[in-house]
Design a protein around this motif. Structure first.
Motif, PDB file in Angstrom:
ATOM      1  N   LYS A  30       0.843  -1.184   0.000  1.00 43.35           N
ATOM      2  CA  LYS A  30       0.000   0.000   0.000  1.00 43.35           C
ATOM      3  C   LYS A  30       0.883   1.240   0.000  1.00 43.35           C
ATOM      4  O   LYS A  30       2.012   1.203   0.473  1.00 43.35           O
ATOM      5  N   ALA A  31       0.336   2.339  -0.516  1.00 52.02           N
ATOM      6  CA  ALA A  31       1.056   3.607  -0.420  1.00 52.02           C
ATOM      7  C   ALA A  31       1.007   4.072   1.033  1.00 52.02           C
ATOM      8  O   ALA A  31       0.011   3.858   1.720  1.00 52.02           O
ATOM      9  N   GLU A  32       2.100   4.650   1.523  1.00 48.57           N
ATOM     10  CA  GLU A  32       2.144   5.248   2.873  1.00 48.57           C
ATOM     11  C   GLU A  32       2.622   6.671   2.699  1.00 48.57           C
ATOM     12  O   GLU A  32       3.811   6.919   2.524  1.00 48.57           O
ATOM     13  N   LEU A  33       1.673   7.598   2.725  1.00 45.59           N
ATOM     14  CA  LEU A  33       1.978   8.975   2.341  1.00 45.59           C
ATOM     15  C   LEU A  33       2.164   9.889   3.539  1.00 45.59           C
ATOM     16  O   LEU A  33       1.479   9.762   4.543  1.00 45.59           O
ATOM     17  N   ALA A  61       3.444   0.669  -3.034  1.00 42.48           N
ATOM     18  CA  ALA A  61       2.508   0.854  -4.150  1.00 42.48           C
ATOM     19  C   ALA A  61       2.411   2.328  -4.487  1.00 42.48           C
ATOM     20  O   ALA A  61       2.504   3.181  -3.615  1.00 42.48           O
ATOM     21  N   LYS A  62       2.233   2.619  -5.751  1.00 37.10           N
ATOM     22  CA  LYS A  62       2.111   4.023  -6.162  1.00 37.10           C
ATOM     23  C   LYS A  62       0.714   4.541  -5.831  1.00 37.10           C
ATOM     24  O   LYS A  62      -0.215   3.764  -5.578  1.00 37.10           O
ATOM     25  N   ASP A  63       0.582   5.857  -5.831  1.00 43.68           N
ATOM     26  CA  ASP A  63      -0.727   6.474  -5.653  1.00 43.68           C
ATOM     27  C   ASP A  63      -0.757   7.718  -6.532  1.00 43.68           C
ATOM     28  O   ASP A  63       0.201   7.984  -7.266  1.00 43.68           O
ATOM     29  N   GLU A  64      -1.856   8.455  -6.447  1.00 47.91           N
ATOM     30  CA  GLU A  64      -1.984   9.667  -7.256  1.00 47.91           C
ATOM     31  C   GLU A  64      -2.636  10.754  -6.434  1.00 47.91           C
ATOM     32  O   GLU A  64      -3.626  10.492  -5.738  1.00 47.91           O
ATOM     33  N   LEU A  65      -2.114  11.959  -6.519  1.00 49.92           N
ATOM     34  CA  LEU A  65      -2.774  13.127  -5.940  1.00 49.92           C
ATOM     35  C   LEU A  65      -3.835  13.549  -6.946  1.00 49.92           C
ATOM     36  O   LEU A  65      -3.513  13.853  -8.098  1.00 49.92           O
ATOM     37  N   THR A  66      -5.088  13.547  -6.523  1.00 49.53           N
ATOM     38  CA  THR A  66      -6.170  13.801  -7.484  1.00 49.53           C
ATOM     39  C   THR A  66      -6.856  15.149  -7.284  1.00 49.53           C
ATOM     40  O   THR A  66      -7.461  15.663  -8.214  1.00 49.53           O
ATOM     41  N   SER A  67      -6.798  15.710  -6.064  1.00 51.71           N
ATOM     42  CA  SER A  67      -7.353  17.051  -5.897  1.00 51.71           C
ATOM     43  C   SER A  67      -6.856  17.705  -4.621  1.00 51.71           C
ATOM     44  O   SER A  67      -6.444  17.025  -3.675  1.00 51.71           O
ATOM     45  N   VAL A  68      -6.862  19.029  -4.624  1.00 48.79           N
ATOM     46  CA  VAL A  68      -6.465  19.818  -3.464  1.00 48.79           C
ATOM     47  C   VAL A  68      -7.555  20.855  -3.244  1.00 48.79           C
ATOM     48  O   VAL A  68      -7.979  21.532  -4.190  1.00 48.79           O
ATOM     49  N   THR A  69      -8.014  20.958  -2.011  1.00 51.33           N
ATOM     50  CA  THR A  69      -9.065  21.929  -1.699  1.00 51.33           C
ATOM     51  C   THR A  69      -8.701  22.678  -0.420  1.00 51.33           C
ATOM     52  O   THR A  69      -7.916  22.199   0.404  1.00 51.33           O
ATOM     53  N   SER A  70      -9.280  23.875  -0.261  1.00 50.17           N
ATOM     54  CA  SER A  70      -9.058  24.694   0.925  1.00 50.17           C
ATOM     55  C   SER A  70     -10.194  25.685   1.050  1.00 50.17           C
ATOM     56  O   SER A  70     -10.726  26.153   0.043  1.00 50.17           O
ATOM     57  N   GLU A  88      -1.771  22.879 -16.685  1.00 46.87           N
ATOM     58  CA  GLU A  88      -2.662  22.356 -15.646  1.00 46.87           C
ATOM     59  C   GLU A  88      -2.796  20.849 -15.796  1.00 46.87           C
ATOM     60  O   GLU A  88      -2.930  20.332 -16.896  1.00 46.87           O
ATOM     61  N   LYS A  89      -2.747  20.149 -14.648  1.00 49.15           N
ATOM     62  CA  LYS A  89      -2.895  18.696 -14.676  1.00 49.15           C
ATOM     63  C   LYS A  89      -4.008  18.280 -13.725  1.00 49.15           C
ATOM     64  O   LYS A  89      -4.254  18.943 -12.726  1.00 49.15           O
ATOM     65  N   THR A  90      -4.686  17.180 -14.051  1.00 46.35           N
ATOM     66  CA  THR A  90      -5.792  16.728 -13.207  1.00 46.35           C
ATOM     67  C   THR A  90      -5.310  15.794 -12.104  1.00 46.35           C
ATOM     68  O   THR A  90      -6.026  15.545 -11.137  1.00 46.35           O
ATOM     69  N   SER A  91      -4.099  15.249 -12.250  1.00 45.86           N
ATOM     70  CA  SER A  91      -3.546  14.405 -11.188  1.00 45.86           C
ATOM     71  C   SER A  91      -2.027  14.367 -11.320  1.00 45.86           C
ATOM     72  O   SER A  91      -1.487  14.673 -12.383  1.00 45.86           O
ATOM     73  N   PHE A  92      -1.385  13.999 -10.205  1.00 49.50           N
ATOM     74  CA  PHE A  92       0.066  13.842 -10.200  1.00 49.50           C
ATOM     75  C   PHE A  92       0.395  12.480  -9.607  1.00 49.50           C
ATOM     76  O   PHE A  92      -0.128  12.126  -8.542  1.00 49.50           O
ATOM     77  N   ALA A  93       1.275  11.730 -10.267  1.00 50.14           N
ATOM     78  CA  ALA A  93       1.668  10.405  -9.777  1.00 50.14           C
ATOM     79  C   ALA A  93       2.596  10.538  -8.567  1.00 50.14           C
ATOM     80  O   ALA A  93       3.413  11.455  -8.493  1.00 50.14           O
ATOM     81  N   ILE A  94       2.420   9.635  -7.607  1.00 54.49           N
ATOM     82  CA  ILE A  94       3.326   9.537  -6.456  1.00 54.49           C
ATOM     83  C   ILE A  94       3.911   8.131  -6.501  1.00 54.49           C
ATOM     84  O   ILE A  94       3.239   7.165  -6.170  1.00 54.49           O
ATOM     85  N   ALA A 131      -5.993   8.945  -5.127  1.00 56.68           N
ATOM     86  CA  ALA A 131      -6.731   7.897  -5.821  1.00 56.68           C
ATOM     87  C   ALA A 131      -7.027   6.735  -4.871  1.00 56.68           C
ATOM     88  O   ALA A 131      -8.125   6.179  -4.884  1.00 56.68           O
ATOM     89  N   LYS A 132      -6.069   6.363  -4.020  1.00 57.93           N
ATOM     90  CA  LYS A 132      -6.256   5.183  -3.168  1.00 57.93           C
ATOM     91  C   LYS A 132      -6.192   5.509  -1.681  1.00 57.93           C
ATOM     92  O   LYS A 132      -7.007   5.006  -0.915  1.00 57.93           O
ATOM     93  N   SER A 133      -5.230   6.311  -1.272  1.00 59.25           N
ATOM     94  CA  SER A 133      -5.046   6.567   0.158  1.00 59.25           C
ATOM     95  C   SER A 133      -6.124   7.511   0.687  1.00 59.25           C
ATOM     96  O   SER A 133      -6.759   8.222  -0.082  1.00 59.25           O
ATOM     97  N   GLU A 134      -6.269   7.520   2.006  1.00 59.70           N
ATOM     98  CA  GLU A 134      -7.195   8.456   2.643  1.00 59.70           C
ATOM     99  C   GLU A 134      -6.683   9.875   2.499  1.00 59.70           C
ATOM    100  O   GLU A 134      -5.486  10.114   2.424  1.00 59.70           O
ATOM    101  N   ALA A 135      -7.604  10.826   2.488  1.00 54.48           N
ATOM    102  CA  ALA A 135      -7.247  12.235   2.342  1.00 54.48           C
ATOM    103  C   ALA A 135      -6.366  12.678   3.510  1.00 54.48           C
ATOM    104  O   ALA A 135      -6.480  12.169   4.624  1.00 54.48           O
TER     105      ALA A 135
END
Ligand code: CU
Length: 153
Positions: A30-33, A61-70, A88-94, A131-135
């Protein structure tokens, strides 16, 4: 009758070992971010700001940053910098056992439609969704407009 006990005990031992091995494998697949070095240079514009941070993945495992909000911004977009131009990109690979780095001159977060202009010394709260990990929730300190993380000023 007594001889039958030995294979049974050996089998139980083998099962215990197999159980241990499986547990270890599922932990590392699993990803550990975690997030480090977040900062926002004090915005010089009333409605836009940039933000930088590093996301480290210690997992297998890889994951993806899919959105940022504030709450501070109507919208936060994610940009990469390619040949000096923002894209502009809709996601970034980790990557697994790797990092996603947002830094000045490279990939960055763009806070748009600011609800208020953050001041130096304040903190902006962000929520990162994957994409996979908790926010993850991040407290991003506001630094001087010309802050440079390598010098700390
Ligand atoms: Cu940008």
């Amino acid at each position: 009758m007594r001889r039958a006990l030995l294979p049974a005990a050996a089998l139980a031992g083998a099962l215990t070992l197999a159980g241990c091995g499986t547990g270890a494998d599922s932990g590392s697949s699993k990803a550990e971010l975690s997030v480090s070095s977040p900062y926002m240079p004090r915005p010089v514009s009333a409605d836009m700001a940039a933000g930088f941070l590093t996301i480290t993945n210690k997992g297998g495992a890889k994951d993806e940053l899919t959105s940022v909000t504030s709450d501070v911004a109507g919208r936060i977009t994610m940009h990469s910098t390619v040949g000096g131009a923002m894209e502009e990109k809709t996601s970034f690979a980790i990557p697994a056992h790797g990092q996603l780095v947002f830094k000045s001159g490279g990939s960055h977060l763009m806070f748009e439609n600011l609800r208020h202009q953050p001041e130096q010394g304040q903190k902006v709260t962000l929520k990162l969704a994957f994409a996979k990990s908790e926010a993850l929730t991040v407290e991003m300190p506001v630094k001087s407009a010309t802050y440079n993380p390598s010098t700390g000023h």
